[in-house]
Design an enzyme around this catalytic site. Structure first.
Site, PDB file in Angstrom:
ATOM      1  N   ASP A  66       0.990  -1.385  -0.107  1.00  0.00           N
ATOM      2  CA  ASP A  66       0.074  -0.122   0.074  1.00  0.00           C
ATOM      3  C   ASP A  66       0.797   1.293   0.125  1.00  0.00           C
ATOM      4  OD1 ASP A  66       0.553  -0.804   2.784  1.00  0.00           O
ATOM      5  OD2 ASP A  66      -0.399   1.044   3.335  1.00  0.00           O
TER       6      ASP A  66
ATOM      7  N   ASP B  15       5.480   0.281   3.335  1.00  0.00           N
ATOM      8  CA  ASP B  15       5.760  -0.991   4.145  1.00  0.00           C
ATOM      9  C   ASP B  15       5.682  -2.106   3.248  1.00  0.00           C
ATOM     10  OD1 ASP B  15       3.024  -1.288   3.844  1.00  0.00           O
ATOM     11  OD2 ASP B  15       2.531  -0.298   5.941  1.00  0.00           O
TER      12      ASP B  15
ATOM     13  N   TYR C  65      -5.901   0.871   8.721  1.00  0.00           N
ATOM     14  CA  TYR C  65      -7.038   1.251   7.703  1.00  0.00           C
ATOM     15  C   TYR C  65      -8.484   0.744   8.272  1.00  0.00           C
ATOM     16  CZ  TYR C  65      -3.574   2.090   4.342  1.00  0.00           C
ATOM     17  OH  TYR C  65      -2.349   2.559   3.758  1.00  0.00           O
TER      18      TYR C  65
ATOM     19  N   GLU D 281       5.520   9.973   3.334  1.00  0.00           N
ATOM     20  CA  GLU D 281       5.247   8.590   2.883  1.00  0.00           C
ATOM     21  C   GLU D 281       4.247   8.540   1.749  1.00  0.00           C
ATOM     22  OE1 GLU D 281       4.141   3.947   4.744  1.00  0.00           O
ATOM     23  OE2 GLU D 281       3.701   5.785   5.746  1.00  0.00           O
TER      24      GLU D 281
END
Length: 494
Positions: free
Chosen positions: A82, A85, A234, A474
């Protein structure tokens, strides 16, 4: 006196010249947007999990996750990580896929030589989602990787030695939100492949219908079923009703099956159609659903969808300064601002909705009604352009927030694969704890994650280019996905 007047005029001349030069230095051309479009799609190759194809362009990546699902006797190889990571989260992956597909549906004809790359990016995800949806009856596999364990390590995906646990939603442990979003993704993608690969398109649509039926029949939030595995990463804060209406809307558009129109008419009022909502993201689909369904009213004057046009107007008007409904927040430099963490995800999704609604309005001679005033499609396009240009470098920091675009862009991206030396260079593994030296290193990332759009600046246009500053540095797939459509639009404008 004459000398003073002359001097004053000269000052004015130099001031105007300076302002014009400052402005036109960031007057992006259609070629600039096309370049950014290519990079925005290329980014997805850096997020790939699984066996990489021979035409992989980001060559510093290698194969990873080749045994995903095997301990559970299912094949879950493939898909996307995603963000920075090494976890495959189903909800944001499905949303990414829906938005990539929507970008192609609305603006694919403008993508020119990038259309096949865009389709490949979609297919990389839908191939995985099909496996996740069909491997076991009455089951949807929604995640690979334990995020809590994964986040304790800093290692490239090629070296993963953290648990590759598999998580699923079932009849007993439902997940209507993630299942309905998966259905939306498959249905939207079926439209993309309808002409070029009819059999694949049919498979996508039929699977979407089955997954949607599963989501609707066995209702519940996946956050309640999976708890700390998905929260706070999430968590489905908005609940699952918005995804059910979103999923039904996409299947309706893809299939033109009357039962989904009936479903929307019967259930819309309990699933958010009466609500004004001002945030469109992997969690909350309400503004996107309203704009998607407004097309039906604008094109066919389907009375049942007039409500969605009205609420779409309310959403759009909230973004436009000067209207009676304006309530959005912008930074001093003009960036739409919603949250301190990963704000650019809201900028790109909002920008996409502005352009899509502008397209719907422009194609049908419509306007957005903001109280006693109206806003034209051209105004929406102008507002969207400000956001796109800001991201590409027309901002107070004079920095592009797309990695690899422009002369100045973030060097310390919060991304394991990008920050750890490539496996092709080291030839040996770098373990979980040994990788942290690269997280804390002051050196630029050795592998350029071309096209990645990162979290972005704060509400005062300030940005800290630090790998530890994940809130700002990120990247994520769902930041890029809607931006693909926006860039395609502007790449075709002179």
């Amino acid at each position: 006196m004459a000398n003073a007047t002359t001097f004053s005029l000269m000052l004015q001349f130099f001031f105007v010249t300076f302002c014009c030069l400052s402005y036109f230095s960031f007057a992006f051309t259609s070629q600039d947007y096309a370049n950014a479009l290519e990079k925005s799609i290329l980014f997805f190759e850096g997020q790939r999990s699984g066996k990489l194809p021979s035409n992989q362009r980001l060559a510093w990546r290698g194969d990873s996750g080749l045994s995903d699902g095997s301990t559970y006797h299912v094949n879950l190889v493939g898909g996307y990580y995603d963000a920075g990571d090494n976890v495959k989260f189903g909800l944001p992956m499905a949303f990414t896929t829906t938005l990539l597909a929507w970008s192609v549906i609305e603006f694919g004809t403008l993508m020119q030589n990038q259309i096949e790359n865009a389709k490949a990016a979609i297919r990389w995800s839908t191939d995985y989602l099909l496996k996740a949806a069909t491997a076991t009856p009455d089951t949807l596999y929604v995640q690979v990787g334990d995020p809590n364990m994964d986040h304790r390590c800093w290692e490239r995906p090629e070296d993963m030695d953290t648990p590759r646990n598999v998580y699923k939603v079932t009849i007993q442990n439902p997940g209507s939100d993630v299942a309905a979003e998966t259905a939306a993704a498959l249905a939207a993608a079926s439209i993309v492949f309808k002409e070029s690969d009819p059999s694949y398109s049919t498979k996508l649509l039929h699977t979407a219908m089955k997954v949607f039926d599963f989501a609707d029949r066995y209702r519940g939030s996946y956050s309640n079923s999976l708890n700390s595995v998905v929260c706070p990463f999430y968590c489905s804060y908005s609940g699952y009703q918005d995804e059910l209406l979103w999923g039904a809307s996409w299947i309706h558009r893809a299939s033109q099956n009357g039962s989904y129109l009936t479903y929307i008419q019967s259930n819309g009022h309990t699933m958010g159609s009466d609500d004004d909502d001002y945030s469109f993201s992997w969690d909350d689909k309400r503004p996107g659903t309203k704009i998607l369904l407004s097309k039906e009213f604008l094109e066919k004057t389907t009375e049942e969808f007039q409500l969605y046009k009205s609420h779409s107007d309310n959403y759009i008007c909230s973004l436009i300064p000067g209207t009676s409904s304006f309530q959005a927040q912008y930074t001093p430099g003009g960036l739409f601002y919603k949250a301190s963490e990963s704000n650019l995800q809201y900028v790109t999704s909002t920008t996409f909705l502005l352009l899509t609604y502008a397209k719907y309005l422009g194609s049908n001679g419509g306007v957005a009604r903001c109280g006693g005033s109206t806003v034209t499609a051209e105004s929406l396009i102008a507002q969207a352009k400000k956001q796109v240009d800001y991201i590409l470098g027309d901002n107070p920091a004079r920095m592009s927030y797309m990695v690899g675009f422009g002369n100045r862009y973030p060097q310390h991206v919060h991304h394991r694969g990008s920050s750890v030396p490539s496996i092709h260079d080291t030839r040996i593994g770098i373990s979980c704890n040994d990788g942290f030296q690269f997280l804390y290193s002051s050196s630029p990332n050795p592998n350029v994650l071309v096209g990645a759009i990162i979290g972005g600046p704060d509400n005062r246009d300030n940005f800290a280019d630090s790998r530890n500053n994940y809130q700002q540095s990120e990247p994520a797939t769902y930041i890029n996905a809607p931006f693909v459509g926006a860039l395609a639009f502007f790449s075709a404008k002179n």
